[in-house]
Design a protein around this motif. Structure first.
Motif, PDB file in Angstrom:
ATOM      1  N   PHE A  12       0.844  -1.196   0.000  1.00  0.00           N
ATOM      2  CA  PHE A  12       0.000   0.000   0.000  1.00  0.00           C
ATOM      3  C   PHE A  12       0.879   1.246   0.000  1.00  0.00           C
ATOM      4  CE2 PHE A  12      -2.793  -3.054   2.372  1.00  0.00           C
ATOM      5  CZ  PHE A  12      -3.754  -3.156   1.395  1.00  0.00           C
ATOM      6  N   GLU A  13       0.306   2.384  -0.412  1.00  0.00           N
ATOM      7  CA  GLU A  13       1.020   3.646  -0.372  1.00  0.00           C
ATOM      8  C   GLU A  13       0.345   4.527   0.670  1.00  0.00           C
ATOM      9  OE1 GLU A  13       2.905   6.008  -3.999  1.00  0.00           O
ATOM     10  OE2 GLU A  13       0.762   6.360  -3.813  1.00  0.00           O
ATOM     11  N   MET A  14       1.147   5.137   1.528  1.00  0.00           N
ATOM     12  CA  MET A  14       0.563   5.928   2.610  1.00  0.00           C
ATOM     13  C   MET A  14       0.079   7.283   2.122  1.00  0.00           C
ATOM     14  SD  MET A  14       0.863   3.738   4.838  1.00  0.00           S
ATOM     15  CE  MET A  14       0.097   4.669   6.166  1.00  0.00           C
ATOM     16  N   GLN A  15      -0.952   7.794   2.774  1.00  0.00           N
ATOM     17  CA  GLN A  15      -1.464   9.150   2.532  1.00  0.00           C
ATOM     18  C   GLN A  15      -1.731   9.766   3.897  1.00  0.00           C
ATOM     19  OE1 GLN A  15      -1.940  10.504  -0.421  1.00  0.00           O
ATOM     20  NE2 GLN A  15      -2.311   8.855  -1.911  1.00  0.00           N
ATOM     21  N   TYR A  16      -1.653  11.072   3.965  1.00  0.00           N
ATOM     22  CA  TYR A  16      -1.921  11.725   5.258  1.00  0.00           C
ATOM     23  C   TYR A  16      -2.814  12.939   5.045  1.00  0.00           C
ATOM     24  CZ  TYR A  16       2.236   8.924   6.221  1.00  0.00           C
ATOM     25  OH  TYR A  16       3.132   7.896   6.314  1.00  0.00           O
ATOM     26  N   LEU A  17      -3.981  12.729   4.470  1.00  0.00           N
ATOM     27  CA  LEU A  17      -4.865  13.862   4.186  1.00  0.00           C
ATOM     28  C   LEU A  17      -5.863  14.054   5.327  1.00  0.00           C
ATOM     29  CD1 LEU A  17      -5.889  13.671   0.417  1.00  0.00           C
ATOM     30  CD2 LEU A  17      -3.944  14.800   1.472  1.00  0.00           C
ATOM     31  N   GLY A  18      -5.857  15.248   5.928  1.00  0.00           N
ATOM     32  CA  GLY A  18      -6.832  15.556   6.966  1.00  0.00           C
ATOM     33  C   GLY A  18      -8.192  15.880   6.357  1.00  0.00           C
ATOM     34  N   ALA A  19      -9.153  16.216   7.219  1.00  0.00           N
ATOM     35  CA  ALA A  19     -10.544  16.369   6.782  1.00  0.00           C
ATOM     36  C   ALA A  19     -10.696  17.382   5.638  1.00  0.00           C
ATOM     37  CB  ALA A  19     -11.411  16.782   7.974  1.00  0.00           C
ATOM     38  N   ASP A  20     -10.032  18.518   5.748  1.00  0.00           N
ATOM     39  CA  ASP A  20     -10.236  19.554   4.728  1.00  0.00           C
ATOM     40  C   ASP A  20      -9.599  19.170   3.400  1.00  0.00           C
ATOM     41  OD1 ASP A  20     -11.534  21.000   6.689  1.00  0.00           O
ATOM     42  OD2 ASP A  20      -9.635  21.878   7.398  1.00  0.00           O
ATOM     43  N   ALA A  21      -8.349  18.722   3.478  1.00  0.00           N
ATOM     44  CA  ALA A  21      -7.672  18.320   2.244  1.00  0.00           C
ATOM     45  C   ALA A  21      -8.414  17.163   1.586  1.00  0.00           C
ATOM     46  CB  ALA A  21      -6.238  17.911   2.567  1.00  0.00           C
ATOM     47  N   PHE A  22      -8.919  16.257   2.407  1.00  0.00           N
ATOM     48  CA  PHE A  22      -9.637  15.095   1.912  1.00  0.00           C
ATOM     49  C   PHE A  22     -10.924  15.543   1.194  1.00  0.00           C
ATOM     50  CE2 PHE A  22     -11.453  10.728   3.467  1.00  0.00           C
ATOM     51  CZ  PHE A  22     -11.523  10.299   2.158  1.00  0.00           C
ATOM     52  N   ALA A  23     -11.612  16.516   1.789  1.00  0.00           N
ATOM     53  CA  ALA A  23     -12.853  17.002   1.173  1.00  0.00           C
ATOM     54  C   ALA A  23     -12.559  17.612  -0.197  1.00  0.00           C
ATOM     55  CB  ALA A  23     -13.525  18.027   2.081  1.00  0.00           C
ATOM     56  N   GLU A  24     -11.489  18.390  -0.254  1.00  0.00           N
ATOM     57  CA  GLU A  24     -11.105  18.967  -1.549  1.00  0.00           C
ATOM     58  C   GLU A  24     -10.785  17.869  -2.556  1.00  0.00           C
ATOM     59  OE1 GLU A  24      -7.820  21.792  -1.375  1.00  0.00           O
ATOM     60  OE2 GLU A  24      -8.823  22.696   0.360  1.00  0.00           O
ATOM     61  N   TYR A  25     -10.038  16.870  -2.082  1.00  0.00           N
ATOM     62  CA  TYR A  25      -9.633  15.766  -2.948  1.00  0.00           C
ATOM     63  C   TYR A  25     -10.862  15.064  -3.522  1.00  0.00           C
ATOM     64  CZ  TYR A  25      -7.341  11.412  -4.368  1.00  0.00           C
ATOM     65  OH  TYR A  25      -6.896  10.333  -5.083  1.00  0.00           O
ATOM     66  N   ILE A  26     -11.850  14.820  -2.665  1.00  0.00           N
ATOM     67  CA  ILE A  26     -13.061  14.131  -3.136  1.00  0.00           C
ATOM     68  C   ILE A  26     -13.790  14.989  -4.164  1.00  0.00           C
ATOM     69  CG2 ILE A  26     -15.393  13.442  -2.444  1.00  0.00           C
ATOM     70  CD1 ILE A  26     -14.386  11.939  -0.266  1.00  0.00           C
ATOM     71  N   ALA A  27     -13.871  16.287  -3.888  1.00  0.00           N
ATOM     72  CA  ALA A  27     -14.555  17.167  -4.838  1.00  0.00           C
ATOM     73  C   ALA A  27     -13.847  17.126  -6.195  1.00  0.00           C
ATOM     74  CB  ALA A  27     -14.583  18.593  -4.291  1.00  0.00           C
ATOM     75  N   ARG A  28     -12.505  17.130  -6.157  1.00  0.00           N
ATOM     76  CA  ARG A  28     -11.755  17.090  -7.412  1.00  0.00           C
ATOM     77  C   ARG A  28     -12.014  15.776  -8.139  1.00  0.00           C
ATOM     78  NH1 ARG A  28      -5.937  17.118  -6.183  1.00  0.00           N
ATOM     79  NH2 ARG A  28      -5.733  15.105  -7.209  1.00  0.00           N
ATOM     80  N   LYS A  29     -11.960  14.672  -7.380  1.00  0.00           N
ATOM     81  CA  LYS A  29     -12.194  13.358  -7.978  1.00  0.00           C
ATOM     82  C   LYS A  29     -13.590  13.276  -8.586  1.00  0.00           C
ATOM     83  CE  LYS A  29      -8.666  10.668  -7.726  1.00  0.00           C
ATOM     84  NZ  LYS A  29      -8.178   9.990  -8.919  1.00  0.00           N
ATOM     85  N   GLN A  30     -14.541  13.875  -7.880  1.00  0.00           N
ATOM     86  CA  GLN A  30     -15.919  13.837  -8.359  1.00  0.00           C
ATOM     87  C   GLN A  30     -16.016  14.493  -9.736  1.00  0.00           C
ATOM     88  OE1 GLN A  30     -18.479  15.532  -5.446  1.00  0.00           O
ATOM     89  NE2 GLN A  30     -20.273  14.405  -6.129  1.00  0.00           N
ATOM     90  N   ARG A  31     -15.367  15.670  -9.866  1.00  0.00           N
ATOM     91  CA  ARG A  31     -15.373  16.359 -11.159  1.00  0.00           C
ATOM     92  C   ARG A  31     -14.689  15.502 -12.213  1.00  0.00           C
ATOM     93  NH1 ARG A  31     -14.159  20.772  -7.931  1.00  0.00           N
ATOM     94  NH2 ARG A  31     -11.947  20.657  -8.423  1.00  0.00           N
ATOM     95  N   GLU A  32     -13.496  15.013 -11.873  1.00  0.00           N
ATOM     96  CA  GLU A  32     -12.717  14.217 -12.832  1.00  0.00           C
ATOM     97  C   GLU A  32     -13.499  13.015 -13.318  1.00  0.00           C
ATOM     98  OE1 GLU A  32      -8.348  14.566 -10.971  1.00  0.00           O
ATOM     99  OE2 GLU A  32      -8.918  12.540 -11.598  1.00  0.00           O
ATOM    100  N   ILE A  33     -14.048  12.282 -12.356  1.00  0.00           N
ATOM    101  CA  ILE A  33     -14.696  11.017 -12.705  1.00  0.00           C
ATOM    102  C   ILE A  33     -15.953  11.265 -13.521  1.00  0.00           C
ATOM    103  CG2 ILE A  33     -15.907   9.027 -11.742  1.00  0.00           C
ATOM    104  CD1 ILE A  33     -13.847   9.104  -9.453  1.00  0.00           C
ATOM    105  N   SER A  34     -16.722  12.299 -13.135  1.00  0.00           N
ATOM    106  CA  SER A  34     -17.937  12.526 -13.923  1.00  0.00           C
ATOM    107  C   SER A  34     -17.583  12.967 -15.339  1.00  0.00           C
ATOM    108  CB  SER A  34     -18.887  13.505 -13.221  1.00  0.00           C
ATOM    109  OG  SER A  34     -18.209  14.651 -12.839  1.00  0.00           O
ATOM    110  N   THR A  35     -16.490  13.714 -15.478  1.00  0.00           N
ATOM    111  CA  THR A  35     -16.068  14.089 -16.831  1.00  0.00           C
ATOM    112  C   THR A  35     -15.712  12.849 -17.644  1.00  0.00           C
ATOM    113  OG1 THR A  35     -15.057  16.014 -15.788  1.00  0.00           O
ATOM    114  CG2 THR A  35     -14.572  15.660 -18.113  1.00  0.00           C
ATOM    115  N   VAL A  36     -14.865  11.995 -17.052  1.00  0.00           N
ATOM    116  CA  VAL A  36     -14.436  10.796 -17.774  1.00  0.00           C
ATOM    117  C   VAL A  36     -15.641   9.945 -18.148  1.00  0.00           C
ATOM    118  CG1 VAL A  36     -13.205   8.618 -17.558  1.00  0.00           C
ATOM    119  CG2 VAL A  36     -12.176  10.714 -16.692  1.00  0.00           C
ATOM    120  N   LEU A  37     -16.525   9.713 -17.182  1.00  0.00           N
ATOM    121  CA  LEU A  37     -17.673   8.847 -17.454  1.00  0.00           C
ATOM    122  C   LEU A  37     -18.562   9.445 -18.534  1.00  0.00           C
ATOM    123  CD1 LEU A  37     -18.737   7.588 -13.912  1.00  0.00           C
ATOM    124  CD2 LEU A  37     -17.460   6.367 -15.664  1.00  0.00           C
ATOM    125  N   ARG A  38     -18.720  10.773 -18.480  1.00  0.00           N
ATOM    126  CA  ARG A  38     -19.590  11.404 -19.469  1.00  0.00           C
ATOM    127  C   ARG A  38     -18.969  11.285 -20.863  1.00  0.00           C
ATOM    128  NH1 ARG A  38     -20.525  16.204 -16.936  1.00  0.00           N
ATOM    129  NH2 ARG A  38     -21.796  15.027 -15.456  1.00  0.00           N
TER     130      ARG A  38
END
Lengths: 515, 327, 160
Positions: B296-322
């Protein structure tokens, strides 16, 4: 000192003997409760093994696995509800015996069969793991498809009264299995917009509902305070008497053990199917197939020898390749990884002592099963016999509810259990048995997976249809399927040719040996 | 000394039989005030026992108990690609006593591809992201292909002829193959299995030509395969000889991120308390080395960074899927 | 036999519904349900025809089928069985199931268990309070074992 010798010394260490016994005992109790499967038993125990050394943990978990698969036979026999899906075929003959007061006798048969079957499985695990594991990989999607089709032919065997109704039951089971998310395109099917159905119908709640609720309702409708619903009649020297009967049919035991081991080894097939296939073969080979389903000891033997052999079978690909043969084995894999062990060649070289200790401990587990199983089994049948219906019926229902809930901690599963229970009750009154429906449900998911995966692979290779008919193992399975499907006709002709023999060794007619 | 746990269960069962119950009844009702946490925390794994999420959680449990001073109970609620557990979490009490594993992309994809997954990604508040399982592409050890370029060329010349095994539809593996097809202009036949183990079985048995697998499976089975590419940004520590997709000209990463999440309206101080606990556990050197050995690869994202990360992933993934017509 | 014909008609309707519904799915998602639906339809048709043939006067079954062993032998006790008691019990079970979440697993179970004991008692023979007490103890024991030892989060509801 060679690893094998070290392992032998380890396994007879009192602490390991204690842990095996504890595991088997706890496994039996959990397995006997409807809804609590072997997988769940092991998963619940893993956190408690976290701080143990790896040998102790494995010995305990292995014992638990054996015990839980065996324990499923108790509720199959006593309340017509398989405690784990592996014990479905045990209900066919076991419960009939229990209603006549021979529950303990059925349990003794199940115990002996489990011990012998389990030992056969361990034998193959010990001596033939690497080649068998490699062979198991030959089982690809087309083979899976045909294996499940072959499995469906069992329906004819387990619905002797009306084959059409049996097949309809099977089809209904298959259709229920398609509810939820489709395996390939992710389409949600037959959910009617409800969230609960999107997740599909889980096997365990369906199993409990279909088997258990009708039994409770019948128990209530025909209750009679003079007699217990499941009377207990004791006999002296039960173990010796039963063993004398079983000894006469060594091939039944050996064949069932072999079938269980073989099916257990195939990753993804598992003990659930092993018991059924073995039952089917027992009926087919028998000279008196009409006696099955009416309290034939051979039926219990076939089912139980086979599902316990499947335990060790499912460990063959796990230890050699790191691929679990069945869901409980998958949890064991997790436990191994947690200890920093990577299954594969290393387990037989660097960590050989640990591995062999584990395998030997399975032998011990199967031996411990005999006294422990007989004791607990006697207790369980006495308790059930002692309860009046006004206590037994609510208790069994309560256990059904708790079992259906616990499998996924999901209240919707309790509703599913109840709804299918009503379906099962109506079905039973109309002559549809739960066995074929559940068989359809178990096989349907695997069957569809095999079918669509094969089509995808076949299409890529430019042979979308041919892929089903050109592979050697597939051809063998097709042959078996045709043979099994055509068997009722063949046997009818055979029977017409030869006069039926009268040899009622292992069948207990009512009015038999009561004491 | 941990062995004492077994007798403890036995003792508990006996205690139950002897009926200490009324007391337990009262105890369960009281004690809500005071600083969080005051009672056991349920840690729900949305996937099967024995899987990677489960193993990681089992490792974390001891550390979490030390950090939080209460029992942490791991439960499994597998179903519908994680949606069963997440919809239950979203509907449950927002008191921090029930937390759930959070797997990306699953938690993002489910609400995108289904009319009603029972939750929206916004219904859940990410707490901490602790680990990533990079996804790699491999062929059998005896395969004629030695590099990703060779495999892609072959696939381009023979559209749909190359079969790739993977776990699940609308999963991390599925997304990876879609991205690879999109970026390379090729067409593979993706053969989804019902989980990582059956997918590996199909591949090892030679029933598919290639496989998309999580790093821990790649590490486990590396002797029987050639790993052609891995979905990390830089070379992956556990498989340093394997080039990334990016190095080879395909600009995407593929992996499954694992973290932990609570209902969206959980009080801020409780979220921070959990964040601190997970941060401490994740930075424990013993935990790090265990995770890295397993691939496994370690990550150390706290709540705020994690929320941003999810929002970014959400945009990316919906673009790719669309763009790929999956939506 | 009339029951068989009715069942067959219902099942044919189910299979037609499944066929129509599966039209909305993708090619690989509808293949299997369709095959199964067709099989179900055909088998139900066979059952229907069987039912019609056997309903004709003058039909004599070839073999006298024994009642299937496992299960349905509702009138073993001689009487027609206690259908009313069964229906009452069924109602209690429905209530039990529905109350688990709002009221709580333990409370709903103790309540419903006791009600069932009352319904199923044999007047003059059953010592009702003993059975109710026994039931409550069993239920409590199981709930505790599940909640505490096995850590299964049984719904707590209003009353635990």
């Amino acid at each position: 000192m060679p690893a094998v010798v070290l392992a032998l010394l380890q396994v007879i260490h009192p602490i390991n003997l204690f842990l095996v016994t504890l595991g088997v005992g706890a496994g039996i109790v959990v397995g006997a409760l409807p809804g609590l499967t072997a997988t769940m038993a092991i998963a619940l125990l893993v956190p408690f093994t976290f701080g143990m050394n790896v040998v102790h943990a494995l010995v305990l978990l292995g014992g638990m696995y054996c015990g839980a698969i065996y324990g499923g036979s108790y509720s199959a026999i006593l309340i017509n509800t398989p405690g784990t899906p592996a014990a479905i075929a045990t209900t066919f003959d076991g419960f009939t015996l229990a209603k006549k007061g021979h529950a303990y006798r059925a349990i003794v048969v199940a115990t002996i069969a489990s011990v012998v079957g389990g030992l056969i499985g361990v034998f193959f695990l010990l001596f033939l793991s690497p080649p068998l594991a490699r062979a198991s990989l030959r089982f690809g999607p087309p083979e899976f498809f045909w294996l499940t089709v072959f499995g469906l032919t069992i329906i004819a065997t387990i619905s002797p009264k009306s084959t059409v109704k049996g097949l309809i039951g099977g089809a209904v089971g298959l259709l229920i299995g398609t509810i939820g998310i489709a395996p390939i395109e992710g389409t949600i099917r037959f959910s009617f917009g409800t969230l609960a159905l999107q997740n599909g119908i889980s096997l365990i709640p369906a199993l409990i509902g279909l088997f258990c609720l009708p039994e409770i309702l019948d128990m209530i409708a025909s209750r009679n305070e003079e007699h217990s619903a499941i009377p207990y009649r004791s006999q002296r020297h039960m173990l010796r008497r039963v063993w004398r009967l079983m000894r006469r049919k060594p091939w039944l035991l050996i064949r069932s053990g072999l079938i269980g081991t073989g099916i257990g080894i195939i990753p993804g097939a598992g003990a659930n199917i092993a018991g059924m296939v073995s039952y089917n073969e027992a009926v087919r080979v028998s000279s008196e197939p009409e006696k099955f389903g009416k309290g034939n000891l051979d039926g219990i033997t076939a089912s139980e020898a086979s599902n316990n052999a499947g335990v060790a079978g499912s460990l063959v690909p796990l230890l050699t390749l790191g691929i679990p043969g069945a869901p409980p084995a998958a949890v064991l894999l997790g436990a191994l990884l947690l200890k920093g062990f990577r299954p594969g060649a290393e387990l037989f070289t660097v960590h050989a002592t640990v591995t062999y200790t584990f395998m030997f401990s399975l032998i011990v587990a199967n031996l411990v099963l005999l006294p422990l199983g007989l004791m607990l089994g006697k207790g369980a049948s006495k308790v059930v016999a002692g309860l009046p219906v006004s206590l037994l019926a609510p208790l069994v229902f309560f256990l059904s509810v708790i079992g259906a809930f616990a499998i996924q901690n999901n209240i919707a599963d309790v509703y599913v259990m109840f709804a299918l229970g009503l379906v099962g009750y109506a079905g039973r009154k109309l002559g549809f048995q739960p066995g074929p429906i559940v068989l359809g449900l178990i096989l349907g998911v695997m069957c569809e997976q095999g079918l669509v995966q094969s089509i995808l692979i076949g299409r890529a290779a430019g042979m979308p249809v041919a892929i089903f008919f050109t592979r050697p193992i597939s051809l063998v399975l097709i042959g078996l399927t045709l043979f099994s499907a055509g068997w009722p006709m063949i046997s009818r002709m055979r029977r017409r040719a030869a006069a039926p023999s009268h040899d009622s060794d292992s069948t207990i007619s009512s009015g038999g040996s009561h004491a | 000394m941990r062995m004492q746990r077994m007798p403890r269960i036995a003792a508990l069962i006996i205690a139950g039989a002897v009926m200490v119950l009324p007391m337990a009844l009262f105890a369960a009702g009281g004690a809500e005030q005071g600083s969080f946490p005051t009672r056991a925390i349920n840690y729900v794994i949305p996937f099967d026992a024995g899987g990677q999420s489960d193993i990681t959680a089992q490792y974390q449990r001891e550390g979490l108990e030390r950090e939080l001073g209460v029992d942490v109970v791991i439960r499994h609620q597998a179903g519908a690609g994680g949606a069963l557990a997440w919809s239950a979490l979203a509907r449950g009490r927002a008191d921090g006593y029930t937390i759930a594993g959070n797997n990306i992309p699953h938690i993002v994809i489910q609400p995108l591809v289904r009319d009603n997954a029972g939750y929206r990604t916004e219904d859940l508040r990410p707490v901490y992201l602790f680990q990533t399982t990079p996804i790699g592409l491999a062929v059998a050890a005896n395969s004629p292909f030695n590099t990703l370029a060779e495999l892609i060329d072959h696939a381009r010349a023979n559209p749909g002829r190359v079969t790739v095994s993977g776990s699940g539809t609308h999963s991390g593996h599925h997304l990876a193959i879609l991205q690879l097809q999109y970026l390379s202009g090729t067409e593979f036949t993706y053969v989804p299995a019902s989980g990582a183990a059956p997918s590996v079985t199909n591949f090892l048995g030679g029933h598919t030509q290639a496989i998309l697998a999580n790093s821990d499976d790649l590490v486990q089975h590396r002797e029987s395969m050639k790993i052609l590419a891995i979905g990390t940004e830089a070379r992956f520590h556990a498989l340093p000889e394997v080039p990334t997709f990016m190095e080879q000209g395909y600009d995407f990463t593929a992996g499954i991120d694992r973290g932990v999440t609570v209902p969206a309206n959980t009080p801020e101080d409780i979220v921070r308390r959990l964040e601190r606990a997970f941060d401490a556990v994740t930075r424990d050197p013993a935990f790090v080395s265990q995770m890295e050995v397993m691939g496994f690869e370690m990550q150390y994202l706290g709540a705020d960074a994690f929320a941003e990360y999810i929002a970014r992933k959400q945009r990316e993934i919906s673009t790719v899927l669309r763009e790929l017509g999956e939506l | 036999m009339r029951n068989d014909r009715l069942t067959a008609l219902v099942l044919i309707a189910v299979s037609i519904f499944a066929l129509l519904e599966s039209n909305r799915y993708g090619p690989l998602s509808r293949l299997f349900p369709r095959v199964v639906a067709v099989a179900l339809g055909v088998l139900s048709l066979v059952l229907l025809v069987q039912g019609i043939v056997r309903a004709r006067p003058g039909y004599r079954p070839k073999s006298v089928g024994l009642p299937s062993a496992s299960g349905a032998e509702p009138s073993v006790t001689g009487s027609a069985g206690d259908t009313r008691g069964m229906l009452f019990s069924l109602l209690v079970m429905v209530a039990w199931t529905l109350l688990l979440e709002p009221v709580g697993f333990w409370a709903a179970s103790v309540l419903a268990f006791s009600t069932l004991v009352l319904i199923l008692r044999t007047p003059g023979k059953t010592v009702v309070w003993k059975n109710i007490l026994g039931g409550a103890i069993l239920v409590t024991m199981f709930v505790l074992v599940f909640r505490i030892a096995l850590r299964v989060p049984l719904p707590e509801g209003l009353l635990w």
